[in-house]
Design a protein around this motif. Structure first.
Motif, short mmCIF file in Angstrom:
data_model
loop_
_atom_site.label_atom_id
_atom_site.label_comp_id
_atom_site.label_asym_id
_atom_site.label_seq_id
_atom_site.Cartn_x
_atom_site.Cartn_y
_atom_site.Cartn_z
N PRO A 1 104.03 13.16 -83.18
CA PRO A 1 103.30 12.97 -84.43
C PRO A 1 102.60 14.22 -84.94
N VAL A 2 102.29 15.15 -84.04
CA VAL A 2 101.66 16.40 -84.48
C VAL A 2 102.67 17.27 -85.20
N GLY A 3 103.91 17.22 -84.76
CA GLY A 3 104.97 18.03 -85.35
C GLY A 3 106.08 18.26 -84.35
N HIS A 4 107.28 18.49 -84.84
CA HIS A 4 108.43 18.66 -83.96
C HIS A 4 108.26 19.84 -83.00
N TRP A 5 107.86 20.98 -83.54
CA TRP A 5 107.78 22.17 -82.70
C TRP A 5 106.64 22.09 -81.70
N PHE A 6 105.53 21.45 -82.11
CA PHE A 6 104.43 21.26 -81.15
C PHE A 6 104.88 20.35 -80.02
N GLY A 7 105.57 19.26 -80.37
CA GLY A 7 106.04 18.33 -79.34
C GLY A 7 106.99 18.99 -78.37
N LEU A 8 107.89 19.81 -78.89
CA LEU A 8 108.86 20.50 -78.04
C LEU A 8 108.16 21.52 -77.15
N THR A 9 107.23 22.27 -77.72
CA THR A 9 106.50 23.28 -76.96
C THR A 9 105.65 22.64 -75.86
N PHE A 10 104.99 21.53 -76.21
CA PHE A 10 104.14 20.83 -75.26
C PHE A 10 104.96 20.28 -74.10
N LEU A 11 106.11 19.73 -74.41
CA LEU A 11 107.01 19.19 -73.39
C LEU A 11 107.45 20.27 -72.41
N VAL A 12 107.92 21.39 -72.94
CA VAL A 12 108.41 22.48 -72.09
C VAL A 12 107.27 23.07 -71.26
N ALA A 13 106.11 23.26 -71.89
CA ALA A 13 104.96 23.86 -71.19
C ALA A 13 104.51 22.99 -70.02
N ILE A 14 104.43 21.68 -70.25
CA ILE A 14 104.00 20.78 -69.18
C ILE A 14 104.99 20.80 -68.01
N HIS A 15 106.27 20.70 -68.34
CA HIS A 15 107.26 20.60 -67.27
C HIS A 15 107.45 21.91 -66.51
N LEU A 16 107.31 23.02 -67.17
CA LEU A 16 107.39 24.29 -66.45
C LEU A 16 106.17 24.47 -65.54
N THR A 17 105.02 23.97 -66.00
CA THR A 17 103.79 24.14 -65.22
C THR A 17 103.76 23.23 -64.00
N ILE A 18 104.05 21.95 -64.19
CA ILE A 18 104.03 21.03 -63.04
C ILE A 18 105.37 21.05 -62.30
N GLY A 19 106.33 21.79 -62.86
CA GLY A 19 107.64 21.92 -62.24
C GLY A 19 107.82 23.23 -61.51
N PRO A 20 108.84 24.02 -61.87
CA PRO A 20 109.20 25.19 -61.06
C PRO A 20 108.19 26.33 -61.04
N PHE A 21 107.27 26.39 -62.01
CA PHE A 21 106.30 27.48 -62.02
C PHE A 21 105.14 27.25 -61.06
N PHE A 22 104.82 25.98 -60.76
CA PHE A 22 103.64 25.73 -59.94
C PHE A 22 103.70 24.45 -59.12
N GLY A 23 103.90 23.30 -59.77
CA GLY A 23 103.77 22.02 -59.09
C GLY A 23 104.72 21.80 -57.95
N THR A 24 106.03 21.91 -58.21
CA THR A 24 107.00 21.65 -57.14
C THR A 24 107.00 22.73 -56.05
N PRO A 25 106.82 24.01 -56.36
CA PRO A 25 106.70 24.98 -55.27
C PRO A 25 105.52 24.68 -54.35
N ARG A 26 104.43 24.17 -54.94
CA ARG A 26 103.26 23.86 -54.13
C ARG A 26 103.53 22.72 -53.15
N THR A 27 104.40 21.79 -53.53
CA THR A 27 104.68 20.67 -52.62
C THR A 27 105.30 21.18 -51.32
N ALA A 28 106.29 22.06 -51.45
CA ALA A 28 106.94 22.59 -50.25
C ALA A 28 106.00 23.50 -49.47
N ALA A 29 105.21 24.32 -50.19
CA ALA A 29 104.29 25.24 -49.52
C ALA A 29 103.23 24.48 -48.74
#
Length: 454
Positions: free
Chosen positions: A78-106
């Motif tokens: 609802p905020v806008g297409h590009w905001f939604g896309l950016t927010f989606l990618v930012a969240i998943h990169l942060t809790i995914g391969p950039f930080f969240g999932t590496p921390r689980t194994a560590a």
């Protein structure tokens, strides 16, 4: 067509899936540390912690269900297409391969494997362990339907069973009472400090991303799209109640441990000490198994959510390809030195969390302002600057004199900003202002229609 009836067995299965996907090692050890720090003031601290540690994640689940979102993108769209896309990618990169999932194994390696191997082989050990860890997570999540079976039915109950053994021993053989010393931060306002501690778990962000996997699981059980929000709300509530009970028990475990130990440097050390106290030499191995199971279920949830959401956002790229990206990316990051990116992950999360919270609240109240994009954009716009400043305040850039001056000014003039809540008042201003504009516009339209009729 008659709606399928939700059985108690299915409800428990879905709730177990939800619980297992976001209750990781951090959620296991952090309440123990909270108990050691709050001491005799544990009750107020726990109540505060439960507000942001359980209520906010539950609201995130509801936000996904009531908006019938297929991904984080739908919540932010609802905020806008590009905001939604950016927010989606930012969240998943942060809790995914950039930080969240590496921390689980560590975390699993440091608490379950590292104590048993020589320091000179730690690097090789981590390489082999993380390859096996992420390889198995990839194998079990290649087929999305397998998630419910492996997480909800097998891994999560096994983890809870092992944890229950520890808590049972603590109940019948307590290390001390609850009248323990209180650290400085919890002496004057333990409840508020507990709220801040729960806020820092960032589970609200994780649940926005992970909820879509539960939606797929619910549909896989044969429920229609119209039934998913209600089923998800019921299962989410059951999961949150169970989490709140477990959090409270872990806090009490931490408090009573002060009868035998001094407060540890972190919750991981504290939990390891407690288990070793009750289980002797076997304690370290038991801790490793419990923690590994906890973080592995979280890693699986993050894998599936990452691949599903990004595949929906970029349909030309397959689910399997995105699954390979997070598996390989997490493996590389975990072995490149996780401690080197922690300093950067905190400000990123401080930037994302205010957006996540306002989007959750807007999603839950959207029907009252007719889902107006103006309200969404106004609130998010007003939140943007304080979120950036909160991120700056937590970043390595604070060594700069200019950054210190900017942040000091921000803390001086914006309410609650020194506590990391500087976005709250601007969000309210944005909401009130946009609602006033909507109300004025509605009145003006009615007057115009009335004048036209006359």
């Amino acid at each position: 067509m008659t709606d399928k009836k939700l059985t108690w067995r299915q409800l428990v299965l879905i709730a177990s899936l939800i619980f297992g996907m976001f209750f990781g090692a951090g959620n296991l050890i952090f309440p123990v540390q909270l108990g050691q720090m709050s001491g005799g003031n544990w009750l107020l601290a726990t109540l505060g912690f439960l507000v942001t540690g359980t209520v906010v994640p539950f609201l995130a689940m509801l936000a996904v269900s009531v908006t019938r979102s297929q991904s984080v993108y739908d919540v932010a769209r609802p905020v806008g297409h590009w905001f939604g896309l950016t927010f989606l990618v930012a969240i998943h990169l942060t809790i995914g391969p950039f930080f969240g999932t590496p921390r689980t194994a560590a975390t699993a390696f440091s608490m379950g494997v590292a104590p048993f191997i020589s320091p000179k082989y730690q690097g090789v050990g981590m390489l082999v362990f993380s390859a096996l860890f992420f390889g198995l997570a990839y194998f079990l999540t290649v087929k999305q339907a397998g998630l419910t079976k492996w997480v909800g039915k097998y891994l999560n109950p096994l983890f809870l069973g092992l944890l229950f053994v520890v808590l049972l021993m603590a109940l019948f053989m307590p290390m001390g009472n609850t009248a323990q010393s209180v650290s400085t931060a919890y002496q004057s306002n333990a409840g508020f400090q507990g709220v801040l501690d729960g806020y820092n778990t960032m589970d609200g962000i994780a649940l926005l991303a992970l909820a879509v996997s539960v939606v797929y699981a619910v549909k896989g059980l044969g429920f229609r799209d119209s039934q998913v929000p209600k089923v998800l709300a019921k299962a989410g509530l059951l999961s949150v109640v169970a989490e709140a009970v477990l959090y409270t028990m872990l806090v009490l475990l931490g408090v009573s441990s002060l009868g035998q130990f001094k407060a540890a440097a972190n919750g991981g050390d504290a939990f390891a000490q407690i288990v070793a106290h009750y289980a002797g030499n076997f304690g370290t191995a038991l801790t490793g198994v419990v923690v590994t199971l906890a973080v592995f279920t979280t890693a699986m949830g993050l894998f599936v959510s990452f691949a599903q959401d990004l595949h929906l956002a970029f349909p030309k790229v397959s689910y399997l390809w995105f699954l390979r990206v997070i598996a390989f990316g997490s493996f590389v990051t975990a072995n490149a030195g996780l401690t080197n990116i922690v300093a950067w992950s905190v400000p990123v999360l401080m930037l994302l969390y205010p957006f996540a919270l306002v989007l959750i609240l807007l999603s839950l109240t959207a029907k009252y302002f007719n889902h107006s994009p103006l309200v969404y954009r106004s609130v998010v716009g007003f939140v943007a600057l304080p979120a950036m400043l909160d991120a700056l305040a937590s970043s390595p850039f604070m060594s700069s004199q200019l950054a210190q001056q900017v942040v000091n000014g921000y803390h001086q003039f914006v309410p609650f900003s020194a506590l990391g809540f500087g976005w709250v008042v601007p969000a309210v201003v944005g909401a009130v202002g946009s609602l006033a504009v909507l109300a004025t516009s509605t009145v003006f339209k009615k007057q115009s229609v009335t004048a036209g009729v006359e």
